[in-house]
Design a protein around this motif. Structure first.
Motif, PDB file in Angstrom:
ATOM      1  N   GLN A 790       0.837  -1.211   0.000  1.00  0.00           N
ATOM      2  CA  GLN A 790       0.000   0.000   0.000  1.00  0.00           C
ATOM      3  C   GLN A 790       0.864   1.251   0.000  1.00  0.00           C
ATOM      4  OE1 GLN A 790      -2.835  -0.870  -0.888  1.00  0.00           O
ATOM      5  NE2 GLN A 790      -4.288  -0.968   0.786  1.00  0.00           N
ATOM      6  N   GLU A 791       1.948   1.197   0.758  1.00  0.00           N
ATOM      7  CA  GLU A 791       2.864   2.344   0.791  1.00  0.00           C
ATOM      8  C   GLU A 791       3.376   2.673  -0.616  1.00  0.00           C
ATOM      9  OE1 GLU A 791       5.192   2.940   4.933  1.00  0.00           O
ATOM     10  OE2 GLU A 791       5.902   1.255   3.712  1.00  0.00           O
ATOM     11  N   ASN A 792       3.793   1.626  -1.338  1.00  0.00           N
ATOM     12  CA  ASN A 792       4.325   1.825  -2.694  1.00  0.00           C
ATOM     13  C   ASN A 792       3.265   2.373  -3.639  1.00  0.00           C
ATOM     14  OD1 ASN A 792       6.904   0.938  -2.076  1.00  0.00           O
ATOM     15  ND2 ASN A 792       6.432  -1.202  -2.520  1.00  0.00           N
ATOM     16  N   ILE A 793       2.043   1.828  -3.529  1.00  0.00           N
ATOM     17  CA  ILE A 793       0.956   2.280  -4.412  1.00  0.00           C
ATOM     18  C   ILE A 793       0.643   3.751  -4.156  1.00  0.00           C
ATOM     19  CG2 ILE A 793      -1.504   2.015  -4.911  1.00  0.00           C
ATOM     20  CD1 ILE A 793      -1.127  -1.020  -4.339  1.00  0.00           C
ATOM     21  N   ILE A 794       0.558   4.129  -2.876  1.00  0.00           N
ATOM     22  CA  ILE A 794       0.262   5.532  -2.546  1.00  0.00           C
ATOM     23  C   ILE A 794       1.357   6.441  -3.095  1.00  0.00           C
ATOM     24  CG2 ILE A 794       0.071   7.209  -0.645  1.00  0.00           C
ATOM     25  CD1 ILE A 794      -1.169   4.871   1.011  1.00  0.00           C
ATOM     26  N   ARG A 795       2.602   6.035  -2.903  1.00  0.00           N
ATOM     27  CA  ARG A 795       3.741   6.850  -3.350  1.00  0.00           C
ATOM     28  C   ARG A 795       3.683   7.091  -4.867  1.00  0.00           C
ATOM     29  NH1 ARG A 795       7.510   3.586  -1.878  1.00  0.00           N
ATOM     30  NH2 ARG A 795       7.399   4.149   0.307  1.00  0.00           N
ATOM     31  N   ILE A 796       3.416   6.014  -5.601  1.00  0.00           N
ATOM     32  CA  ILE A 796       3.395   6.137  -7.069  1.00  0.00           C
ATOM     33  C   ILE A 796       2.187   6.949  -7.531  1.00  0.00           C
ATOM     34  CG2 ILE A 796       3.133   4.814  -9.205  1.00  0.00           C
ATOM     35  CD1 ILE A 796       4.667   2.516  -7.721  1.00  0.00           C
ATOM     36  N   ASP A 797       0.994   6.595  -7.016  1.00  0.00           N
ATOM     37  CA  ASP A 797      -0.219   7.295  -7.448  1.00  0.00           C
ATOM     38  C   ASP A 797      -0.184   8.772  -7.090  1.00  0.00           C
ATOM     39  OD1 ASP A 797      -1.147   4.967  -8.467  1.00  0.00           O
ATOM     40  OD2 ASP A 797      -2.751   4.642  -7.011  1.00  0.00           O
ATOM     41  N   MET A 798       0.327   9.058  -5.903  1.00  0.00           N
ATOM     42  CA  MET A 798       0.363  10.462  -5.466  1.00  0.00           C
ATOM     43  C   MET A 798       1.349  11.262  -6.317  1.00  0.00           C
ATOM     44  SD  MET A 798      -1.241  12.401  -3.451  1.00  0.00           S
ATOM     45  CE  MET A 798      -1.990  11.477  -2.139  1.00  0.00           C
ATOM     46  N   LYS A 799       2.468  10.632  -6.671  1.00  0.00           N
ATOM     47  CA  LYS A 799       3.437  11.321  -7.529  1.00  0.00           C
ATOM     48  C   LYS A 799       2.814  11.665  -8.880  1.00  0.00           C
ATOM     49  CE  LYS A 799       8.069  10.956  -9.460  1.00  0.00           C
ATOM     50  NZ  LYS A 799       9.305  10.175  -9.578  1.00  0.00           N
ATOM     51  N   LEU A 800       2.102  10.689  -9.448  1.00  0.00           N
ATOM     52  CA  LEU A 800       1.457  10.919 -10.746  1.00  0.00           C
ATOM     53  C   LEU A 800       0.354  11.971 -10.631  1.00  0.00           C
ATOM     54  CD1 LEU A 800       1.163   7.201 -11.952  1.00  0.00           C
ATOM     55  CD2 LEU A 800       2.843   8.883 -12.676  1.00  0.00           C
ATOM     56  N   ALA A 801      -0.417  11.923  -9.543  1.00  0.00           N
ATOM     57  CA  ALA A 801      -1.487  12.910  -9.336  1.00  0.00           C
ATOM     58  C   ALA A 801      -0.900  14.314  -9.207  1.00  0.00           C
ATOM     59  CB  ALA A 801      -2.285  12.550  -8.088  1.00  0.00           C
ATOM     60  N   ASN A 802       0.195  14.445  -8.460  1.00  0.00           N
ATOM     61  CA  ASN A 802       0.857  15.756  -8.317  1.00  0.00           C
ATOM     62  C   ASN A 802       1.270  16.312  -9.674  1.00  0.00           C
ATOM     63  OD1 ASN A 802       0.640  15.785  -5.543  1.00  0.00           O
ATOM     64  ND2 ASN A 802       2.632  14.842  -5.197  1.00  0.00           N
ATOM     65  N   GLU A 803       1.824  15.421 -10.529  1.00  0.00           N
ATOM     66  CA  GLU A 803       2.249  15.862 -11.870  1.00  0.00           C
ATOM     67  C   GLU A 803       1.065  16.389 -12.672  1.00  0.00           C
ATOM     68  OE1 GLU A 803       4.029  12.517 -13.751  1.00  0.00           O
ATOM     69  OE2 GLU A 803       6.016  12.878 -12.906  1.00  0.00           O
ATOM     70  N   ASP A 804      -0.041  15.642 -12.644  1.00  0.00           N
ATOM     71  CA  ASP A 804      -1.206  16.022 -13.442  1.00  0.00           C
ATOM     72  C   ASP A 804      -1.803  17.344 -12.963  1.00  0.00           C
ATOM     73  OD1 ASP A 804      -0.837  13.753 -14.878  1.00  0.00           O
ATOM     74  OD2 ASP A 804      -2.495  12.625 -14.018  1.00  0.00           O
ATOM     75  N   VAL A 805      -1.942  17.487 -11.663  1.00  0.00           N
ATOM     76  CA  VAL A 805      -2.505  18.728 -11.110  1.00  0.00           C
ATOM     77  C   VAL A 805      -1.572  19.900 -11.417  1.00  0.00           C
ATOM     78  CG1 VAL A 805      -3.167  19.923  -8.989  1.00  0.00           C
ATOM     79  CG2 VAL A 805      -3.826  17.531  -9.328  1.00  0.00           C
ATOM     80  N   SER A 806      -0.274  19.651 -11.314  1.00  0.00           N
ATOM     81  CA  SER A 806       0.707  20.688 -11.626  1.00  0.00           C
ATOM     82  C   SER A 806       0.557  21.157 -13.074  1.00  0.00           C
ATOM     83  CB  SER A 806       2.119  20.150 -11.383  1.00  0.00           C
ATOM     84  OG  SER A 806       3.083  21.086 -11.793  1.00  0.00           O
TER      85      SER A 806
END
Length: 1038
Positions: A790-806
């Motif tokens: 779960q830690e890995n999934i959150i890290r990856i998904d959150m990184k991608l979400a940050n990029e998209d919102v940015s």
């Protein structure tokens, strides 16, 4: 005064020289202790024969051969343990020494006569050496000299080429070839007399390097092989050896590697291999065991040694092949050998390779390095020889099996149809082609021999114009196949090895953490097992690094080859020009897909190796990528086009660490004109890859695109191009891009936030120590693994979400129009409202984490970006449609969120002007919400036929769907079509230009709205009049 020494006659001199050379006498030998005399043999029978013929008892050139035969055939006490071969070589040596003495004779006539005698003696020695080696039973061998298992000739060759005895003892150590002996031995034009001897030598050389690693002694054998093939007769004998290409029903890739004459030479490697076939000494054990505790200097020394040794091997084998290829007599057999090795190892391209039936990675990496050396003459800077490469080779050559390979765009049926159209009279041959291809696709197993491979597409090759392909053409396609099965496969294996190491490290850290909490014997065993695995993995990784990653010459040679490949492929579509032709030429469409994929993989790999790209010209690669990355009509596979983005990603200046790559983006004409456009198009195309994993794949691919786009936005020329595209393609590709960007942002952030809640539950379980310890060990292990997952999934998904919102934040600052289109504005507003609710709504505290940065979760920064998007769109909203869209969102909108958001922004130090504009937007949305309620009240109960069947809202611009004939609101169906080009009611194909306006219904809806508003207006007037009348009456009463 002493008497003058009597002058010897020429016959006497000749007799003396022959006796000295052959260590024989035909007169009784007086007893003597000298070494020379002790070896002299008295040929009693020969003497008797000469006397019986009435001749003088003296040796002459006429009886020289008879003397030699008698000496070799007889059993003589004085001969010692000297073998016939050693004796003959000794005779040659003594003849050479006598020749030096003869050269000092003053009498020219005598000198000339004696030189003839010496030459004849040498020739006899060489001839009888050949006879003895070909038929060892003819002359008796004596004592220990006959027990040597290895050819004494090979020992002389080793001595000649500068080595010792590679066999580790036995039979003639210290032997040295007399000057000129070996040259004369192998100069005989009579093939049959030497063929048997040479074949025996090649078999011994092959055996001498069997299962030898890069650290073993193979250099002498390689030099001996090279020495032999330099003689035309040696080259001919090699390629005609029965083991040149082993035949048989059970021959496979590994069998050819181990049994062919050259196979064991190509097997010499530092790379890991299956245990049974592994070379010795073990390179990993010897050079890289306990690498973590070794000094860096020791590792560097090992890297350098392996690199040097392997390059010596490459150079030697390349020279062997080059010599064989230069001769018309041997070239064809060399090409057959290479083709057989390639064809029979076709399954090396599979993800899982069977090490028992396929040749080793070591062999194919070595073969890759060698064939690249053969390509050097046509890899010049201007690629002047590329016109020698004929695309028809792929379909018509019967050398390589290329017909079963996946093509860049054409299907197998299209290829057959195209070949039919070019040769309409040869349909039978085309059917053969089809059969061949099916066979290849079904089994991918190579045939047992070269002749079978020829038969496989005999008819197919016959229908071509019987073209004789140039060596450059043959070499080009063979190199492409070898690199695919060799160097590029090794890159893939290395990548998987690194992933295995990473997984092993994670498992080890998890086990150690559990062992600290609750020690168990089983966990201790598992830890020890994993540590041993890690040690082996580490050794293998360093072996790959030593032979491949540290060899910049190998990498750069491969890059030069693929530069030729992509320039040649561009030529197949008409050369470097954009836009591309409207239809893809079949010559390009039918080329094997791996030609391009391998080029991209190599660029990615090389970009991650320090200094590997130094001095490499990348412009042609950049041209190719920009031309084809967004062209599914030319390259069908979306994953291959996505790989091109990965290459560009590696070249971004901040990632490559090189300013040289910046010019590819900022000073490259094609890049400035097409790069942003094609990246946006690919971002859209990648939504549907056709793979069962397409949903998850797209996020990784779009991550690479997003990073590139963010970098390009900072380059003014690219930013201007971006703005222009948004203007031109407002309702085209840009709107699709925006739609998928919003979809991804919503999914990724939603998924991340939900996973955070799950993670907190797991954290709570594990922190309750008493309860946690009561659970079974296996359950704890599973829950711990789930926690890390779960830690890995959150890290990856959150990184991608940050990029998209940015990306939404920085683009919306200058490009607002597409966001505010009728089909998009409500979608954008709903997304922003949802994010705002999560970040400042009543449940925001449940998302608090001990270390949010660890998971790339930065709620403050995320809130700022969300608010910036709100404000940017409000600034560009000239028609005041954005507040209404915000308030229409029934799922997440709440007017109090804007004031709550403003409070948080004040606390985290946001710009006051931004906060003020955000508050004003909230106020406008509140007014719009109130107005919407009034409008709803005004319209009252709306007839069903006026409601959109998807969203149940009043239609404003009704359109009829051509297939299902259902009427929907245009903005609603257009929003649907951005993600799915089908009719939502029957899944038939649908595009925006197929929509049929329903003008009659639109007029009725407008009439309904007007009548409802009129009713409301009249109702208000009536109410007002009633109020006035009532007020008047009151006054009268008063």
């Amino acid at each position: 005064m002493a008497a003058a020494k009597p002058q010897r006659t020429p016959q006497e001199v000749e007799d003396i020289i022959i006796r000295k050379i052959f260590l024989v006498s035909i007169t009784e030998i007086a007893n003597s202790n000298t070494t020379t005399n002790s070896k002299i043999v008295y040929l009693e029978l020969t003497a008797a024969e000469i006397l019986s013929e009435g001749k003088e008892l003296r040796l002459s050139r006429d009886c020289m051969e008879r003397v030699l035969i008698d000496r070799l055939s007889g059993e003589f006490a004085g001969a010692g343990d000297e073998s016939p071969f050693q004796y003959l070589v000794g005779c040659y040596h003594r003849a050479h020494e006598e020749g030096k003495k003869i050269s000092n004779m003053k009498d020219k006539n005598l000198r000339s006569e004696m030189e003839t005698v010496v030459r004849q003696a040498k020739k006899l020695c060489v001839n009888y050496c050949r006879i003895h080696l070909a038929n060892p039973e003819l002359f008796p061998s004596r004592g220990s000299a006959s027990t040597g298992a290895n050819s004494p000739l090979l020992l002389l060759i080793f001595a000649e080429v500068g080595g010792g005895n590679v066999f580790g003892g036995g039979g003639g150590g210290g032997a040295k070839s007399p000057p000129g002996f070996l040259e004369e031995f192998f100069r005989d034009p009579d093939f049959d007399s030497l063929d048997k001897i040479l074949k025996g030598l090649y078999e011994e050389l092959r055996g001498s390097v069997m299962k030898v690693s890069a650290l073993g002694n193979f250099q002498d054998s390689l030099r001996a092989l090279l020495y032999l093939v330099r003689f035309p007769i040696g080259a001919k004998s090699l390629v005609n050896h029965e083991w040149w290409i082993p035949k048989g029903v059970y021959v496979n890739g590994r069998a050819i590697e181990m049994t062919s004459i050259l196979g064991p030479f190509f097997h010499i490697s530092a790379l890991p291999d299956q245990a049974f076939f592994k070379g010795q000494p073990d390179v990993g054990q010897q050079c890289f065991s306990d690498a973590s505790t070794r000094r860096p200097a020791d590792l560097l020394s090992s890297f350098s040694t392996i690199k040097t040794v392997m390059n010596n091997l490459y150079d030697g084998l390349a020279e062997v092949l080059l010599i064989l290829l230069k001769s018309q007599d041997t070239r064809e057999n060399v090409l057959k050998y290479l083709a057989e090795v390639i064809n029979i190892n076709a399954s090396r391209a599979h993800i899982q390779v069977d090490p028992i039936t396929c040749a080793s990675s070591g062999m194919f990496v070595n073969l890759s390095a060698v064939v690249l050396r053969l390509c050097e003459p046509f890899l010049d800077a201007n690629l002047t020889k590329r016109d020698k490469i004929d695309a028809k080779y792929v379909h018509y050559s019967n050398r390589l099996k290329l017909s079963g390979l996946t093509a860049l765009h054409a299907s197998s049926e299209e290829v057959i149809e195209w070949l039919n159209s070019k040769n309409p009279a040869k349909t039978g041959a085309t059917n053969q082609y089809n059969d061949d291809q099916k066979r290849l696709q079904q089994s991918q197993e190579a045939s047992s021999s070269g002749s079978n491979a020829d038969e496989l597409s005999n008819e197919n090759s016959a229908r071509a114009e019987k073209t004789k392909y140039s060596f450059i053409c043959e070499c080009f396609f063979m190199t492409a196949r070898v690199l695919n099965l060799g160097l590029l496969k090794a890159f893939s294996d290395f990548k998987h090895l690194v992933q295995d190491i990473s997984r092993c490290e994670d498992a080890l850290s998890t086990l150690k953490a559990m062992q600290e909490r609750t020690p168990t014997p089983q966990a201790e065993l598992d830890i020890n097992r994993l540590e041993k695995e890690m040690e082996l993995y580490s050794q293998e990784k360093l072996c790959y690094e030593a032979q491949i990653l540290r060899d910049n010459t190998l990498i750069q040679n491969a890059l030069s080859f693929y530069r030729l490949m992509i320039v040649w492929l561009v030529g197949l579509v008409g050369g470097l020009k954009m836009p591309l032709p409207p239809t893809c030429p079949m010559e390009f469409s039918t080329m094997p897909e791996h030609f391009v994929e391998d080029a991209m993989e190599l660029l990615i790999f090389a970009s991650r190796i320090p200094k590997a790209l130094d001095g490499v010209v990348l412009d042609e690669f950049m041209n190719f990528i920009i031309m084809f990355m967004a062209s599914p009509e030319f390259i069908k596979n979306p994953y291959l086009r996505a790989k091109m983005v990965e290459v560009l990603n590696c070249w971004m200046p901040r990632r490559s660490g090189s300013t040289a790559t910046a010019t590819l983006f900022e000073g490259h004409q094609l890049s400035l004109e097409y790069l942003v456009r094609n990246l946006l198009k690919l971002y859209v195309d990648i939504e549907f890859t056709g793979s069962h994993t397409q949903f998850y794949d797209k996020f990784n691919i779009r991550h690479n695109i997003a990073e590139l786009l963010e970098y390009l936005w900072q380059v003014p020329s690219h930013r201007n191009a971006w703005r222009q595209i948004a203007k031109e393609e407002e309702k085209g590709v840009y709107l699709n891009f925006l739609n998928f960007l919003i979809n991804d942002s919503i999914y990724l952030l939603d998924e991340s936030l939900n996973k955070i809640l799950e993670l907190k539950e797991l954290e709570a379980e594990m922190s309750n120590t008493v309860e946690w310890e009561r659970r079974p060990v296996q359950e704890r292990q599973e829950r711990t693994r789930l926690f890390h997952s779960q830690e890995n999934i959150i890290r990856i998904d959150m990184k991608l979400a940050n990029e998209d919102v940015s990306m939404l934040a920085f683009t919306s600052e200058q490009i607002t129009a597409p966001f505010l289109l009728p089909e998009m504005v409500e979608r954008v507003a709903s997304m922003l409202n949802y994010f705002l609710l999560q970040l400042v709504g009543p449940q925001r505290k449940s998302l608090s984490l001990k270390d949010p940065e660890k998971y790339e979760f930065r709620p403050k920064h995320l809130l700022k970006q969300i608010v910036h998007i709100y404000v940017h769109l409000a600034r560009g909203d000239t028609n005041s449609i954005f507040p209404a869209a915000i308030s229409k969102d029934g799922r997440s909108y709440n007017d109090q969120l804007f004031s709550a958001g403003a409070d948080v922004l004040h606390r985290i130090g946001e710009d006051g002007r931004i906060i003020q504009e955000f508050i004003q937007l909230g106020a406008k949305a509140k007014v719009a919400a109130s107005e919407a309620m009034d409008t709803e009240a005004t319209l009252g109960e709306i007839p069903d036929e006026f409601l959109d069947p998807i969203q149940y809202t009043l239609m404003k611009d009704p359109v009829i769907l051509p297939s299902s004939r259902i009427t929907v609101d245009r903005p609603v169906i257009q929003r649907h079509l951005l993600s799915d080009s089908t009719d939502p009611f029957n899944r038939s194909h649908l595009t925006a230009d197929m929509l049929i306006p329903d003008d009659e219904l639109k007029a009725r809806i407008e009439e309904f709205v007007r009548s409802q508003e009129m009713k409301k207006h009249l109702s208000l007037q009536s109410t007002k009049a009633t109020i006035q009348t009532t007020n008047g009456e009151t006054m009268l009463i008063d």
